[in-house]
Design a protein around this motif. Structure first.
Motif, short mmCIF file in Angstrom:
data_model
loop_
_atom_site.label_atom_id
_atom_site.label_comp_id
_atom_site.label_asym_id
_atom_site.label_seq_id
_atom_site.Cartn_x
_atom_site.Cartn_y
_atom_site.Cartn_z
N ALA A 14 0.82 -1.12 -0.01
CA ALA A 14 -0.12 0.05 0.08
C ALA A 14 0.82 1.03 0.03
O ALA A 14 1.93 1.12 0.49
CB ALA A 14 -0.85 -0.02 1.18
N PRO A 15 0.43 2.15 -0.71
CA PRO A 15 1.14 3.66 -0.43
C PRO A 15 1.15 4.22 0.96
O PRO A 15 0.30 4.12 1.40
CB PRO A 15 0.47 4.43 -1.41
N GLY A 16 2.07 5.00 1.15
CA GLY A 16 2.21 5.55 2.35
C GLY A 16 2.95 7.26 2.40
O GLY A 16 3.71 7.21 1.29
N GLY A 36 -0.56 8.48 0.69
CA GLY A 36 -1.20 7.85 1.90
C GLY A 36 -2.56 7.52 1.74
O GLY A 36 -2.90 6.76 2.58
N MET A 37 -3.24 8.17 0.89
CA MET A 37 -4.83 7.84 0.72
C MET A 37 -4.71 6.40 0.05
O MET A 37 -4.84 6.46 -1.21
CB MET A 37 -5.48 9.04 -0.11
N VAL A 38 -5.46 5.73 0.82
CA VAL A 38 -5.65 4.24 0.29
C VAL A 38 -7.22 4.05 -0.23
O VAL A 38 -7.35 3.63 -1.47
CB VAL A 38 -5.42 3.05 1.28
N SER A 39 -8.14 4.71 0.52
CA SER A 39 -9.48 4.46 0.08
C SER A 39 -10.51 5.65 1.06
O SER A 39 -9.97 5.76 2.07
CB SER A 39 -9.93 3.10 0.24
N PHE A 58 -5.81 5.63 5.63
CA PHE A 58 -4.50 6.68 5.23
C PHE A 58 -3.37 5.60 5.92
O PHE A 58 -3.30 5.19 6.90
CB PHE A 58 -4.67 7.78 6.18
N VAL A 59 -2.33 5.49 5.05
CA VAL A 59 -1.16 4.93 5.56
C VAL A 59 -0.07 5.84 5.45
O VAL A 59 0.24 6.66 4.71
CB VAL A 59 -0.81 3.57 4.53
N LEU A 60 0.73 5.73 6.63
CA LEU A 60 1.93 6.65 7.21
C LEU A 60 3.00 5.80 7.43
O LEU A 60 2.82 4.76 8.23
CB LEU A 60 1.31 7.57 7.80
N ALA A 61 4.15 6.21 7.19
CA ALA A 61 5.54 5.74 7.89
C ALA A 61 6.32 6.76 8.69
O ALA A 61 6.11 8.13 8.20
CB ALA A 61 6.26 5.36 6.50
#
Length: 165
Positions: A14-16, A36-39, A58-61
């Protein structure tokens, strides 16, 4: 700067969005855009993003040392006569880390504590998949004289990760 959330066998990463601790990031065209926006997100606008649906992922690192973190989101809930409140629950990697019942319009600050064991660590980056659940999301076309068919609850303006003092 983009990154990816590690995936299991046969899964697509997934993007982050990569965060430095203590540095506020802005939603919308000026900074995050759709990073970071997944869906569950509407198209980014100037300086903000709306959710579009009852869940927004939202995916973040984060570049961190592995201690407890505080996630702070600032934004404005969609409230009014036909929509008196917005309930928002935040899950971080499947753990329930926050709940808010917002019954006043205007700027709001949502703060949640994320424990070290709730972060998925890979090397020097900690990954967090945030899922905001907003069951009171409404379509403007159903409550106002509008052609806007997005299902809205919260206008996300900024997001910050910091060490817990």
């Amino acid at each position: 700067m983009s990154s990816t959330l590690p995936a299991g066998p046969g899964q697509k990463p997934a993007p982050g969005a990569v965060f430095d601790l203590g540095v506020s990031r802005l939603f919308g065209h000026g900074d995050l855009g759709d990073e970071g926006m997944v869906s569950g997100w509407a198209v980014p606008e100037d300086n903000h993003n709306w959710n579009d649906g009852i869940e927004a992922s939202f995916v973040l690192a984060v570049k961190a040392g592995g201690g407890a973190l505080e996630l702070v989101v600032e934004g404005v809930p969609l409230t009014g006569e036909t929509c008196p409140s917005q309930n928002i629950t935040l899950y971080a990697n499947g753990f329930r880390v926050g709940f808010w019942c917002l019954n006043e319009g205007g700027p709001q600050r949502l703060t949640a504590r994320i424990e070290p064991e709730q972060v998925f660590w890979r090397g020097k980056l900690g990954y967090i998949k945030c899922v905001w659940v907003m069951p009171n999301s409404v379509r403007l076309s159903e409550i106002r004289d509008s052609t806007d068919t997005r299902q809205l609850a919260f206008c996300f303006r900024s997001i910050l990760l910091r060490d817990v003092p």
